[in-house]
Design a protein around this motif. Structure first.
Motif, PDB file in Angstrom:
ATOM      1  N   PRO A 124       0.819  -1.228   0.000  1.00 38.46           N
ATOM      2  CA  PRO A 124       0.000   0.000   0.000  1.00 38.46           C
ATOM      3  C   PRO A 124       0.843   1.264   0.000  1.00 38.46           C
ATOM      4  CG  PRO A 124      -0.019  -1.046   2.161  1.00 38.46           C
ATOM      5  CD  PRO A 124       0.655  -2.005   1.235  1.00 38.46           C
ATOM      6  N   THR A 125       2.127   1.130   0.269  1.00 35.62           N
ATOM      7  CA  THR A 125       3.030   2.275   0.231  1.00 35.62           C
ATOM      8  C   THR A 125       3.307   2.730  -1.196  1.00 35.62           C
ATOM      9  OG1 THR A 125       4.767   0.599   0.441  1.00 35.62           O
ATOM     10  CG2 THR A 125       4.195   1.846   2.425  1.00 35.62           C
ATOM     11  N   ARG A 126       2.892   1.917  -2.183  1.00 35.75           N
ATOM     12  CA  ARG A 126       3.001   2.300  -3.594  1.00 35.75           C
ATOM     13  C   ARG A 126       1.583   2.284  -4.178  1.00 35.75           C
ATOM     14  NH1 ARG A 126       8.666  -0.640  -5.493  1.00 35.75           N
ATOM     15  NH2 ARG A 126       9.750  -0.286  -3.515  1.00 35.75           N
ATOM     16  N   PRO A 127       0.779   3.272  -3.808  1.00 41.80           N
ATOM     17  CA  PRO A 127      -0.675   3.216  -4.035  1.00 41.80           C
ATOM     18  C   PRO A 127      -1.143   3.441  -5.457  1.00 41.80           C
ATOM     19  CG  PRO A 127      -0.083   5.322  -3.080  1.00 41.80           C
ATOM     20  CD  PRO A 127       1.172   4.503  -3.106  1.00 41.80           C
ATOM     21  N   ASP A 128      -0.247   3.773  -6.371  1.00 40.40           N
ATOM     22  CA  ASP A 128      -0.696   4.039  -7.738  1.00 40.40           C
ATOM     23  C   ASP A 128      -0.798   2.782  -8.586  1.00 40.40           C
ATOM     24  OD1 ASP A 128      -0.836   7.143  -8.338  1.00 40.40           O
ATOM     25  OD2 ASP A 128       0.783   6.803  -6.918  1.00 40.40           O
ATOM     26  N   ARG A 129      -0.504   1.638  -7.997  1.00 42.22           N
ATOM     27  CA  ARG A 129      -0.639   0.382  -8.723  1.00 42.22           C
ATOM     28  C   ARG A 129      -1.116  -0.705  -7.766  1.00 42.22           C
ATOM     29  NH1 ARG A 129       5.721  -1.460  -9.329  1.00 42.22           N
ATOM     30  NH2 ARG A 129       5.906  -2.455  -7.292  1.00 42.22           N
ATOM     31  N   LEU A 130      -1.649  -1.730  -8.353  1.00 43.72           N
ATOM     32  CA  LEU A 130      -2.082  -2.897  -7.589  1.00 43.72           C
ATOM     33  C   LEU A 130      -1.585  -4.128  -8.336  1.00 43.72           C
ATOM     34  CD1 LEU A 130      -5.477  -3.456  -5.900  1.00 43.72           C
ATOM     35  CD2 LEU A 130      -4.566  -5.240  -7.385  1.00 43.72           C
ATOM     36  N   CYS A 131      -0.870  -5.000  -7.649  1.00 46.64           N
ATOM     37  CA  CYS A 131      -0.279  -6.161  -8.301  1.00 46.64           C
ATOM     38  C   CYS A 131      -1.013  -7.444  -7.934  1.00 46.64           C
ATOM     39  CB  CYS A 131       1.196  -6.303  -7.935  1.00 46.64           C
ATOM     40  SG  CYS A 131       2.247  -5.031  -8.675  1.00 46.64           S
ATOM     41  N   LEU A 132      -1.322  -8.205  -8.961  1.00 50.05           N
ATOM     42  CA  LEU A 132      -2.001  -9.483  -8.851  1.00 50.05           C
ATOM     43  C   LEU A 132      -1.025 -10.551  -9.330  1.00 50.05           C
ATOM     44  CD1 LEU A 132      -4.529 -11.420  -8.886  1.00 50.05           C
ATOM     45  CD2 LEU A 132      -5.042 -10.468 -11.129  1.00 50.05           C
ATOM     46  N   THR A 133      -0.563 -11.419  -8.432  1.00 52.96           N
ATOM     47  CA  THR A 133       0.428 -12.439  -8.779  1.00 52.96           C
ATOM     48  C   THR A 133      -0.242 -13.808  -8.772  1.00 52.96           C
ATOM     49  OG1 THR A 133       2.215 -11.106  -7.820  1.00 52.96           O
ATOM     50  CG2 THR A 133       2.647 -13.453  -8.158  1.00 52.96           C
ATOM     51  N   VAL A 134      -0.185 -14.497  -9.913  1.00 58.08           N
ATOM     52  CA  VAL A 134      -0.969 -15.727 -10.100  1.00 58.08           C
ATOM     53  C   VAL A 134      -0.085 -16.865 -10.604  1.00 58.08           C
ATOM     54  CG1 VAL A 134      -2.930 -16.761 -11.304  1.00 58.08           C
ATOM     55  CG2 VAL A 134      -3.022 -14.358 -10.616  1.00 58.08           C
TER      56      VAL A 134
END
Length: 376
Positions: A84-94
């Motif tokens: 959340p400290t890098r709020p401009d992206r959201l990473c989805l690891t699958v």
């Protein structure tokens, strides 16, 4: 001539950061920005909001996604692997799962520019509300993702929490985020990363710890584990083994944390036995309870559902296989269109009000108050 005069200064910066917070209620669309190959069978998908906005979540929380695959909408829960400290992206690891409808579609099809709908964040498996200064992170396989979010958060904030991160993988080639975690350990003496490989292959030699996590390995990598706040994530068998190990050691299980809801990890036989026992216990009480007819349009099935029983529970007892995960109204996996009828629904955030207004229901937490027709 300065860079600004050259047309390359701050006034024309290529990086644009959003000011507001992403509001999934207003627009639940996320756009794929990049795809990263983590290991031979694990990819990370970097997402951003369609409308400018910054993500707010606690490290360890998850999102529920709606994927349109083959003309059908399939819901899946995935933990956020970014911080959340890098709020401009959201990473989805699958991780690609053999036969997995969604994981294979993501690996084979998802590309930058494609869109997906999401709801969240959700979940209570987070270090964000804990006050401990000594942590033990234990993960197996793709269960590394929520703990990676926590580790990245500590690293970004420059906090000196004492963290031992022990991750179990099949081989060295299967260790997700290996280089990043090793780099974090090099620069932060308070952070220790301990990968454990169950075996080796000719293409994946390994000189580190080998085998499965055991009490001997635990004593070696974290001899003071009894003093630590423990966070665990991985396959059901892995988490069960860790729980048994800690209980046998006399660990204070009040400081043990794993996922807060069950994803149907019990073997099918045990689930059937539990459902049968529950049905037997509730049989006498349900005899005096109003029963309604629930019809499913796609499967052309019709079942009887007591007013005290959820539609999902009754459907499973009748032998129907419906998509479900948390069974607590959290994840949205069982979200379905209610064509007609009324229900009493008690959810925990897995469905939006606008979806309810459009006739959607969560079968896992909806009890009929009339005859129903469900689009399933």
């Amino acid at each position: 001539m300065t860079s600004a005069q050259n047309g390359h200064g701050p006034s024309e910066a290529a990086v644009e950061l959003a000011d507001g917070v992403w509001n999934g209620e207003a627009d639940d669309t996320l756009i794929c920005q990049a795809v990263w190959q983590e290991t031979h069978d694990v990819k990370t998908f970097v997402l951003k909001p369609a409308a400018p906005g910054r993500f707010r979540f606690q490290p360890g929380q998850f999102m529920t996604y709606a994927f349109e695959i083959g003309g059908e909408v399939i819901y899946r829960c995935y933990t956020i692997s970014s911080a959340p400290t890098r709020p401009d992206r959201l990473c989805l690891t699958v991780k690609r799962v053999p036969g997995g409808a969604v994981s294979n579609w993501l690996h084979d099809t998802m590309r930058p520019g494609m869109r997906v709908r999401a709801v969240g964040p959700m979940g209570e498996f987070t270090c964000g509300s804990r006050t401990g200064r000594k942590y033990l992170f234990l993960s197996g396989g793709s269960g590394i993702t929520p703990l990676m979010s926590m580790a990245r958060t500590f690293q970004d904030l420059g906090q000196q929490e004492d963290v031992v991160f022990a991750h179990s993988a099949r081989t060295a080639a299967d260790i997700v985020f290996r280089e990043e975690l090793e780099a974090m350990a090099r620069v932060n003496p308070a952070f220790r990363f301990v990968p454990i490989a169950e075996g080796t292959t000719p293409l994946a030699p390994w000189n580190g710890l080998r085998g499965r996590l055991s009490r001997a390995i635990l004593d070696l990598v974290a001899p003071d584990f009894m003093e630590r706040e423990v966070f665990v994530c991985g396959p059901a068998a892995y988490m069960a083994a860790v729980r048994d190990m800690l209980r046998a050691a006399g660990f204070d299980m009040a400081r043990y944390h794993d996922e807060s809801f069950d994803f149907g990890a019990l073997p099918a036989a045990e689930q059937a036995e539990a459902a049968e026992a529950e049905a037997q216990l509730e049989g006498d009480a349900e005899a005096a309870v109003k029963t309604y007819t629930v019809e499913f349009t796609k499967t052309r099935r019709s079942i009887q559902v007591p007013a005290t029983t959820t539609v999902l529970e009754a459907a499973k007892r009748a032998g129907m296989r419906l998509p479900s995960s948390c069974s607590q109204g959290l994840c949205g996996t069982c979200k379905s269109k209610k064509v007609s009828g009324t229900v009493e629904m008690s959810h925990q955030g897995g469905i939006r009000q606008r979806e309810i207004d459009a006739g959607m229901v969560l079968l896992c937490c909806s009890r009929p108050t009339s005859d129903l027709v469900i689009e399933r």
